[in-house]
Design a protein around this motif. Structure first.
Motif, PDB file in Angstrom:
ATOM      1  N   TYR A  23     -13.649 -30.843 -74.385  1.00 31.34           N
ATOM      2  CA  TYR A  23     -13.020 -31.984 -75.686  1.00 31.34           C
ATOM      3  C   TYR A  23     -11.181 -31.726 -76.020  1.00 31.34           C
ATOM      4  N   ASP A  24     -10.750 -32.118 -77.041  1.00 30.25           N
ATOM      5  CA  ASP A  24      -9.855 -31.827 -77.338  1.00 30.25           C
ATOM      6  C   ASP A  24      -9.454 -31.883 -79.282  1.00 30.25           C
ATOM      7  N   VAL A  25     -10.332 -30.275 -79.486  1.00 31.91           N
ATOM      8  CA  VAL A  25     -10.358 -30.574 -81.320  1.00 31.91           C
ATOM      9  C   VAL A  25      -9.485 -29.671 -81.591  1.00 31.91           C
ATOM     10  N   SER A  26      -7.583 -29.870 -80.743  1.00 36.15           N
ATOM     11  CA  SER A  26      -6.736 -29.040 -81.594  1.00 36.15           C
ATOM     12  C   SER A  26      -6.647 -29.126 -82.358  1.00 36.15           C
ATOM     13  N   SER A  27      -6.504 -31.131 -83.119  1.00 34.22           N
ATOM     14  CA  SER A  27      -6.264 -31.688 -84.251  1.00 34.22           C
ATOM     15  C   SER A  27      -6.922 -31.119 -85.651  1.00 34.22           C
ATOM     16  N   PHE A  28      -7.962 -30.131 -84.945  1.00 34.07           N
ATOM     17  CA  PHE A  28      -8.580 -29.606 -86.325  1.00 34.07           C
ATOM     18  C   PHE A  28      -8.777 -28.043 -86.334  1.00 34.07           C
ATOM     19  N   SER A  29      -9.045 -27.525 -87.607  1.00 26.99           N
ATOM     20  CA  SER A  29      -8.581 -26.307 -88.192  1.00 26.99           C
ATOM     21  C   SER A  29      -9.137 -25.078 -87.470  1.00 26.99           C
ATOM     22  N   PHE A  30      -8.642 -23.983 -87.305  1.00 32.48           N
ATOM     23  CA  PHE A  30      -9.460 -23.571 -85.715  1.00 32.48           C
ATOM     24  C   PHE A  30     -10.287 -22.876 -85.992  1.00 32.48           C
ATOM     25  N   PHE A  31     -11.271 -22.280 -87.879  1.00 29.16           N
ATOM     26  CA  PHE A  31     -12.390 -22.501 -87.876  1.00 29.16           C
ATOM     27  C   PHE A  31     -13.851 -23.454 -87.875  1.00 29.16           C
ATOM     28  N   GLN A  32     -13.056 -24.173 -88.311  1.00 34.30           N
ATOM     29  CA  GLN A  32     -13.716 -25.799 -87.763  1.00 34.30           C
ATOM     30  C   GLN A  32     -14.079 -26.594 -86.356  1.00 34.30           C
ATOM     31  N   ARG A  33     -12.893 -25.723 -85.494  1.00 38.82           N
ATOM     32  CA  ARG A  33     -13.217 -26.315 -84.494  1.00 38.82           C
ATOM     33  C   ARG A  33     -14.706 -26.448 -83.126  1.00 38.82           C
ATOM     34  N   SER A  34     -15.201 -25.298 -83.849  1.00 39.79           N
ATOM     35  CA  SER A  34     -16.725 -24.934 -82.866  1.00 39.79           C
ATOM     36  C   SER A  34     -17.574 -26.321 -83.417  1.00 39.79           C
ATOM     37  N   SER A  35     -17.904 -25.875 -84.526  1.00 32.06           N
ATOM     38  CA  SER A  35     -18.591 -27.238 -85.063  1.00 32.06           C
ATOM     39  C   SER A  35     -18.373 -28.557 -84.844  1.00 32.06           C
ATOM     40  N   VAL A  36     -17.326 -28.641 -84.746  1.00 28.99           N
ATOM     41  CA  VAL A  36     -17.035 -30.295 -84.538  1.00 28.99           C
ATOM     42  C   VAL A  36     -17.157 -30.817 -83.530  1.00 28.99           C
ATOM     43  N   GLN A  37     -16.554 -29.523 -82.420  1.00 24.97           N
ATOM     44  CA  GLN A  37     -17.317 -29.936 -80.773  1.00 24.97           C
ATOM     45  C   GLN A  37     -18.722 -30.112 -81.424  1.00 24.97           C
ATOM     46  N   GLU A  38     -19.213 -29.468 -81.057  1.00 19.91           N
ATOM     47  CA  GLU A  38     -21.568 -29.293 -81.543  1.00 19.91           C
ATOM     48  C   GLU A  38     -21.812 -31.244 -81.784  1.00 19.91           C
ATOM     49  N   PHE A  39     -20.966 -31.294 -82.984  1.00 19.77           N
ATOM     50  CA  PHE A  39     -21.211 -32.485 -84.145  1.00 19.77           C
ATOM     51  C   PHE A  39     -21.052 -33.031 -83.107  1.00 19.77           C
ATOM     52  N   MET A  40     -19.750 -33.636 -81.490  1.00 14.39           N
ATOM     53  CA  MET A  40     -19.492 -34.215 -80.786  1.00 14.39           C
ATOM     54  C   MET A  40     -20.617 -34.174 -79.807  1.00 14.39           C
ATOM     55  N   THR A  41     -21.128 -33.502 -79.413  1.00 15.34           N
ATOM     56  CA  THR A  41     -22.351 -33.171 -78.400  1.00 15.34           C
ATOM     57  C   THR A  41     -23.594 -33.447 -78.708  1.00 15.34           C
ATOM     58  N   PHE A  42     -23.536 -33.182 -80.005  1.00 15.12           N
ATOM     59  CA  PHE A  42     -24.898 -33.989 -80.909  1.00 15.12           C
ATOM     60  C   PHE A  42     -25.056 -35.536 -80.541  1.00 15.12           C
ATOM     61  N   THR A  43     -23.795 -35.727 -80.638  1.00 10.55           N
ATOM     62  CA  THR A  43     -23.807 -37.172 -81.013  1.00 10.55           C
ATOM     63  C   THR A  43     -23.142 -37.874 -80.125  1.00 10.55           C
ATOM     64  N   SER A  44     -22.977 -37.739 -79.486  1.00  8.39           N
ATOM     65  CA  SER A  44     -22.810 -38.672 -77.644  1.00  8.39           C
ATOM     66  C   SER A  44     -24.365 -38.453 -77.703  1.00  8.39           C
ATOM     67  N   GLN A  45     -24.839 -37.807 -77.466  1.00  7.85           N
ATOM     68  CA  GLN A  45     -26.602 -37.563 -76.885  1.00  7.85           C
ATOM     69  C   GLN A  45     -27.377 -38.013 -77.604  1.00  7.85           C
ATOM     70  N   LEU A  46     -27.536 -38.460 -78.876  1.00  6.45           N
ATOM     71  CA  LEU A  46     -27.809 -39.557 -80.137  1.00  6.45           C
ATOM     72  C   LEU A  46     -27.475 -41.019 -79.763  1.00  6.45           C
ATOM     73  N   ILE A  47     -26.984 -41.096 -79.685  1.00  3.89           N
ATOM     74  CA  ILE A  47     -25.616 -42.314 -79.007  1.00  3.89           C
ATOM     75  C   ILE A  47     -26.048 -42.577 -77.942  1.00  3.89           C
ATOM     76  N   VAL A  48     -26.147 -41.944 -76.383  1.00  3.90           N
ATOM     77  CA  VAL A  48     -26.625 -41.839 -75.463  1.00  3.90           C
ATOM     78  C   VAL A  48     -28.765 -42.323 -76.141  1.00  3.90           C
ATOM     79  N   GLU A  49     -29.282 -41.525 -75.743  1.00  7.41           N
ATOM     80  CA  GLU A  49     -30.889 -41.384 -76.488  1.00  7.41           C
ATOM     81  C   GLU A  49     -30.863 -43.136 -77.270  1.00  7.41           C
TER      82      GLU A  49
END
Length: 198
Positions: A23-49
């Motif tokens: 992941y490269d979440v450096s463009s997001f605020s520090f406090f949003q990074r973990s949530s953004v990363q989790e959402f990207m993982t969820f989205t990736s799994q959903l799209i593949v599914e």
């Protein structure tokens, strides 16, 4: 143009499992990074599914594009980028990653693997190298050079045309040139105009 996420997943008959991700979440605020990363993982799994085996697709969500490639053997890769990132470069990255991954990681590890157990470290390097598609992809680099050459050529042609128009004005306004010289210039100009490049 930016890449935010690059993941390798395995699609079995019953579920989709994440094997490795970068992941490269450096463009997001520090406090949003973990949530953004989790959402990207969820989205990736959903799209593949929801993608069929042996397919490629691009899914647009707001200003982001998710490019997915699911091979017929169930191995899949997803890259999340902004909408400006070239699709051809994204799909060549996905194909390269899946080819490398399938050579380095045994097929028996795919169904039971997880990011902690899979030994594949090239994703971070690919994610950083492909941030600039012109540098990572030779075809994009050639296309960019062609575009720059076309702009330079266009500017040169415009300046030549402007110079020619100004020369025409000067010749017609000149009182020093004789009538015969003006006629010669106009005839020469007409003769050369058949060879003009537009």
């Amino acid at each position: 143009m930016k890449l935010y996420s690059l993941s390798v997943l395995y699609k079995s008959e019953s579920k989709v499992g994440l094997l490795k991700a970068a992941y490269d979440v450096s463009s997001f605020s520090f406090f949003q990074r973990s949530s953004v990363q989790e959402f990207m993982t969820f989205t990736s799994q959903l799209i593949v599914e929801r993608s069929a085996k042996g397919s490629r697709a691009s899914v647009k969500e707001q200003e982001y594009l998710c490019h997915v490639y699911v091979r017929s053997d169930g191995l899949a890769a997803v890259v999340i980028a902004d909408s400006e990132y070239p699709s051809r470069v994204a799909f060549s990255l996905l194909e390269k990653v899946l080819d490398e991954f399938s050579k380095q990681v045994d097929r028996i590890d795919w169904p039971v693997g997880s990011p902690a157990t899979i030994q594949y470290t090239a994703l971070e390097g690919h994610l950083s190298r492909y941030q600039n598609p012109r540098e990572a992809d030779p075809m994009s680099k050639v296309q960019a050079e062609l575009d720059e050459t076309k702009i330079i050529l266009h500017n040169t042609m415009e300046s030549l045309l402007e110079r020619g128009e100004k020369l025409d004005d000067l010749v017609s306004k000149s009182e020093v040139l004789g009538t015969q010289s003006k006629a010669f210039y106009k005839t020469a100009r007409k003769q050369n105009s058949c060879c003009a490049v537009m």
